[in-house]
Design an enzyme around this catalytic site. Structure first.
Site, PDB file in Angstrom:
ATOM      1  CD  GLN A  38      84.561  94.031 160.119  1.00  0.00           C
ATOM      2  OE1 GLN A  38      84.062  94.747 160.617  1.00  0.00           O
ATOM      3  NE2 GLN A  38      84.126  92.632 159.682  1.00  0.00           N
ATOM      4  CG  ASP A  64      82.232  92.755 167.200  1.00  0.00           C
ATOM      5  OD1 ASP A  64      81.038  92.997 166.703  1.00  0.00           O
ATOM      6  OD2 ASP A  64      83.179  92.826 166.602  1.00  0.00           O
ATOM      7  CE  LYS A 123      80.372  95.424 161.387  1.00  0.00           C
ATOM      8  NZ  LYS A 123      81.472  94.649 161.947  1.00  0.00           N
TER       9      LYS A 123
END
Ligand code: NDP
Length: 293
Positions: A98, A121, A54
Site C-alpha cells: 500500500q 497493482d 480491499k
C-alpha cells in the site's frame, strides 16, 4: 440536454459479482481460491481505510486476503525482505504494497521487489512495459482499468475517438493513455506545462481529468456531448471533490462520472480482477476477462 451520469457503484457491484462467480467456478473445479497478500506499513489512517476496504471486498468475492503490518519505522531492507518472503510463498497469487510508504523507504525499490507475476497493482515496470508494447498485459493499474471499464459499459465509442488525458502519473494518466491508444483512440496527454489546456481539452470526445485540483475542469474545457471521466479525489471541508465542476459540465457533456460514486469504486473491483487474473495464470488457466490493454 444533460449528461448521462455513469454509476460507478453499480458497475463495480456488477464486476464484483462477476469475479465472485468466477472464483466460485474455480473452487467447483477443485482449484484453490485466489490469495492476495498486502503490506501496510505505518499508521496512515487513509491507507488503513483503503486496505480495510480491499480486505472486505476480497472476502466477499471469495478471495483469500493476508495482511502484513510492519511498523512505520521499518527500513527499506526490512520491507524488501518481507516482499521477498511473500514472493517465495507458493500459496500467494497476488501481492501489493500500500502506498504511500513512510518517507525513509525507497518506494521504487520496493515496487520492483513485487515480482511481475504477482503484481496485483500492475505497477511493475515489466507489466507497464507490456502495456506500452500493446502486448496484452495480464495486470494493469486498477484506476485506469476502471476508467476503461466505465467507458465500455456506458457504451461510449472509443475506437477512432479523440481522447485527452489531463495528468501523466504512473498510476493513472500514463497507463490510461496507453489503454486508450491500445483501444484505437487518438490520445493527447496533458500536464502542468501544457499550453492552452482548455482549447486542447475541447477537442476531446473522451476527456479524462486525473489532476487533483477540485473543480478545475469547467464548461469551457468540454466539447458538447463528450464523455468526461473525473478521476480526481481531493478532500475539501470533509467531503471528497473531483476535478470536474459538475454543475457547469453536466449540461454540456454527453456522459459524466460523478465524484464520489464514479471512478473511485472501480479501483478495488479492478484489484480483485487483477488478483483473479494472476491466480488463473498461475494455475495455467486463461482469464475469463482475457488479457488487458
Ligand atoms: P499526481 O499528483 O501524481 O499527478 C497529477 C497530474 O496532474 C500531474 O501529471 C500534473 O502535471 C497534472 N497537473 C497538476 N496541475 C495541473 C494543471 N494546473 N494543469 C494541468 N495539469 C496539471 O496525481 P495522481 O495521478 O496520483 O492522482 C490524480 C488525482 O486522481 C488525485 O486527485 C488523486 O487523489 C486521484 N486518484 C483517484 C483514484 C481513485 O481511485 N479514484 C486513484 C488514484 C488517484 P505534472 O506532471 O506536470 O506535474
Amino acid at each position: 440536454m444533460s449528461a448521462t451520469i455513469i454509476d460507478g457503484r453499480a458497475v463495480a457491484a456488477d464486476l464484483r459479482a462477476e469475479i465472485a462467480a468466477e472464483v466460485a467456478t474455480m473452487a467447483a473445479s477443485g482449484l484453490a481460491a485466489p490469495h492476495l497478500g498486502v503490506v501496510l506499513c505505518g499508521d496512515d489512517p487513509a491507507s488503513a481505510t483503503y486496505v480495510r476496504n480491499k480486505g472486505r471486498a476480497a472476502a466477499r468475492a471469495g478471495i483469500r486476503f493476508t495482511l502484513h503490518t510492519p511498523s512505520g519505522s521499518a527500513s527499506t531492507e526490512e520491507i524488501l525482505d518481507l516482499c521477498g518472503r511473500m514472493s517465495e510463498d507458493p500459496d500467494i497469487d497476488g501481492m501489493l504494497v500500500q502506498l504511500p510508504l513512510p518517507r525513509q523507504i525507497d518506494t521504487a525499490r520496493v515496487l520492483e521487489a513485487v515480482p511481475a507475476d504477482r503484481d496485483a497493482d500492475g505497477f511493475h515496470p515489466q507489466n507497464l512495459g507490456r502495456l506500452a508494447a500493446g502486448a496484452g498485459a495480464t495486470v494493469v493499474p486498477g484506476t485506469p482499468l476502471g476508467c476503461m471499464e466505465l467507458l465500455r459499459r456506458a457504451g461510449v465509442p472509443i475506437s477512432g475517438a479523440r481522447a485527452v488525458v489531463v495528468g501523466r502519473s504512473v498510476i493513472v494518466g500514463r497507463p490510461l493513455a496507453l489503454l486508450l491508444v491500445n483501444a484505437d483512440a487518438t490520445v493527447t496527454v496533458c500536464h502542468s506545462r501544457t499550453r492552452d489546456l482548455a482549447e486542447v481539452c475541447r477537442e476531446a470526445d473522451i476527456l479524462v481529468a486525473a489532476i487533483g485540483r477540485p473543480g478545475m475542469i469547467t464548461a469551457d474545457f468540454v466539447k458538447p456531448g463528450a464523455a468526461v471521466i473525473d478521476v480526481g479525489t481531493t478532500p475539501v471541508d470533509g467531503r471528497v471533490r473531483g476535478d470536474v465542476d459538475r454543475e457547469q459540465v453536466e449540461p454540456v457533456a454527453g456522459w459524466l462520472t460523478p465524484v464520489p460514486g464514479g471512478v473511485g469504486p472501480m479501483t478495488i473491483a479492478m484489484l480483485l480482477r487483477n488478483t483473479l487474473a494472476l491466480a488463473r495464470a498461475r494455475r495455467g488457466e486463461p482469464s475469463a476477462a482475457g488479457p488487458h490493454g
